[in-house]
Design a protein around this motif. Structure first.
Motif, PDB file in Angstrom:
ATOM      1  N   ARG A  64     -22.843 -11.450   0.722  1.00 57.38           N
ATOM      2  CA  ARG A  64     -21.515 -10.881   0.443  1.00 57.38           C
ATOM      3  C   ARG A  64     -20.969 -10.105   1.630  1.00 57.38           C
ATOM      4  N   PHE A  65     -21.842  -9.436   2.371  1.00 59.12           N
ATOM      5  CA  PHE A  65     -21.427  -8.606   3.508  1.00 59.12           C
ATOM      6  C   PHE A  65     -21.850  -9.280   4.807  1.00 59.12           C
ATOM      7  N   THR A  66     -21.038  -9.073   5.839  1.00 55.03           N
ATOM      8  CA  THR A  66     -21.357  -9.587   7.165  1.00 55.03           C
ATOM      9  C   THR A  66     -21.121  -8.498   8.200  1.00 55.03           C
ATOM     10  N   ILE A  67     -22.146  -8.243   9.000  1.00 48.56           N
ATOM     11  CA  ILE A  67     -22.018  -7.253  10.067  1.00 48.56           C
ATOM     12  C   ILE A  67     -21.815  -7.974  11.394  1.00 48.56           C
ATOM     13  N   SER A  68     -20.993  -7.389  12.254  1.00 47.47           N
ATOM     14  CA  SER A  68     -20.779  -7.954  13.584  1.00 47.47           C
ATOM     15  C   SER A  68     -20.486  -6.803  14.549  1.00 47.47           C
ATOM     16  N   ARG A  69     -20.583  -7.096  15.833  1.00 46.06           N
ATOM     17  CA  ARG A  69     -20.340  -6.060  16.828  1.00 46.06           C
ATOM     18  C   ARG A  69     -19.564  -6.624  18.016  1.00 46.06           C
ATOM     19  N   ASP A  70     -18.781  -5.757  18.616  1.00 42.85           N
ATOM     20  CA  ASP A  70     -18.029  -6.073  19.823  1.00 42.85           C
ATOM     21  C   ASP A  70     -18.559  -5.155  20.915  1.00 42.85           C
ATOM     22  N   ASN A  71     -19.432  -5.683  21.754  1.00 46.15           N
ATOM     23  CA  ASN A  71     -20.092  -4.846  22.749  1.00 46.15           C
ATOM     24  C   ASN A  71     -19.119  -4.332  23.805  1.00 46.15           C
ATOM     25  N   ALA A  72     -18.120  -5.111  24.127  1.00 45.55           N
ATOM     26  CA  ALA A  72     -17.162  -4.690  25.151  1.00 45.55           C
ATOM     27  C   ALA A  72     -16.404  -3.434  24.721  1.00 45.55           C
ATOM     28  N   ASN A  73     -16.219  -3.288  23.405  1.00 42.54           N
ATOM     29  CA  ASN A  73     -15.470  -2.151  22.887  1.00 42.54           C
ATOM     30  C   ASN A  73     -16.330  -1.180  22.073  1.00 42.54           C
ATOM     31  N   ASN A  74     -17.646  -1.388  22.113  1.00 42.63           N
ATOM     32  CA  ASN A  74     -18.577  -0.500  21.401  1.00 42.63           C
ATOM     33  C   ASN A  74     -18.149  -0.292  19.953  1.00 42.63           C
ATOM     34  N   THR A  75     -17.871  -1.392  19.297  1.00 47.43           N
ATOM     35  CA  THR A  75     -17.381  -1.346  17.924  1.00 47.43           C
ATOM     36  C   THR A  75     -18.251  -2.213  17.023  1.00 47.43           C
ATOM     37  N   VAL A  76     -18.485  -1.715  15.832  1.00 52.30           N
ATOM     38  CA  VAL A  76     -19.235  -2.475  14.833  1.00 52.30           C
ATOM     39  C   VAL A  76     -18.355  -2.627  13.599  1.00 52.30           C
ATOM     40  N   TYR A  77     -18.452  -3.800  12.971  1.00 50.57           N
ATOM     41  CA  TYR A  77     -17.653  -4.118  11.810  1.00 50.57           C
ATOM     42  C   TYR A  77     -18.563  -4.450  10.620  1.00 50.57           C
ATOM     43  N   LEU A  78     -18.023  -4.229   9.433  1.00 56.74           N
ATOM     44  CA  LEU A  78     -18.705  -4.658   8.220  1.00 56.74           C
ATOM     45  C   LEU A  78     -17.666  -5.320   7.323  1.00 56.74           C
ATOM     46  N   GLN A  79     -17.765  -6.633   7.220  1.00 60.67           N
ATOM     47  CA  GLN A  79     -16.895  -7.380   6.322  1.00 60.67           C
ATOM     48  C   GLN A  79     -17.558  -7.421   4.950  1.00 60.67           C
ATOM     49  N   MET A  80     -16.870  -6.886   3.962  1.00 57.84           N
ATOM     50  CA  MET A  80     -17.433  -6.800   2.623  1.00 57.84           C
ATOM     51  C   MET A  80     -16.599  -7.647   1.674  1.00 57.84           C
ATOM     52  N   ASN A  81     -17.222  -8.670   1.123  1.00 53.60           N
ATOM     53  CA  ASN A  81     -16.559  -9.565   0.181  1.00 53.60           C
ATOM     54  C   ASN A  81     -17.220  -9.471  -1.191  1.00 53.60           C
ATOM     55  N   SER A  82     -16.531  -9.975  -2.190  1.00 48.01           N
ATOM     56  CA  SER A  82     -17.061  -9.982  -3.562  1.00 48.01           C
ATOM     57  C   SER A  82     -17.594  -8.615  -3.961  1.00 48.01           C
TER      58      SER A  82
END
Length: 121
Positions: free
Chosen positions: A66-84
């Motif tokens: 349901r959840f997907t984590i990803s990161r953007d190293n160039a911008n030192n950012t982490v995301y958490l996509q939360m579905n369902s």
């Protein structure tokens, strides 16, 4: 100094989606792992998901698929996509950086201020 700014929390109906972001500011050279934890009222803080510098991911069983984590190293950012999303996902979500090398040296970890996610109809 390194500071974390989280965004993306809010109120959503069951079955809905949210995307959390956490941006780290400061002169950062490397971050070993980035992750998201959550803490519901009356419960201990728990790991939701993490991602290492080589893109290896780890998820709590309760959010797998349901959840997907990803990161953007160039911008030192982490995301958490939360579905369902489910009512039991309701919690304060905290961003975490593990083993950070910045201009001031090594730091074991940093925490964000937390963002509230509420899943309710």
């Amino acid at each position: 100094q390194v500071q974390l700014v989280e965004s993306g929390g809010g109120l959503v109906q069951p079955g809905g989606s949210l995307r959390l972001s956490c941006a780290a500011s400061g002169t950062i050279f490397s971050i070993y792992a980035m992750g998201w934890y959550r803490q519901a009222p009356g419960k201990q803080r728990e790991l939701v998901a993490s991602i290492t510098s080589d893109e290896s991911t780890n998820y709590a069983d309760s959010v797998k698929g349901r959840f997907t984590i990803s990161r953007d190293n160039a911008n030192n950012t982490v995301y958490l996509q939360m579905n369902s999303l489910k009512p039991e996902d309701t919690a304060v979500y905290y961003c975490n950086l593990d083993h950070v090398l910045w201009e001031g040296g090594w730091e074991l970890e940093y925490w964000g201020q937390g963002t509230q996610v509420t899943v309710s109809s």
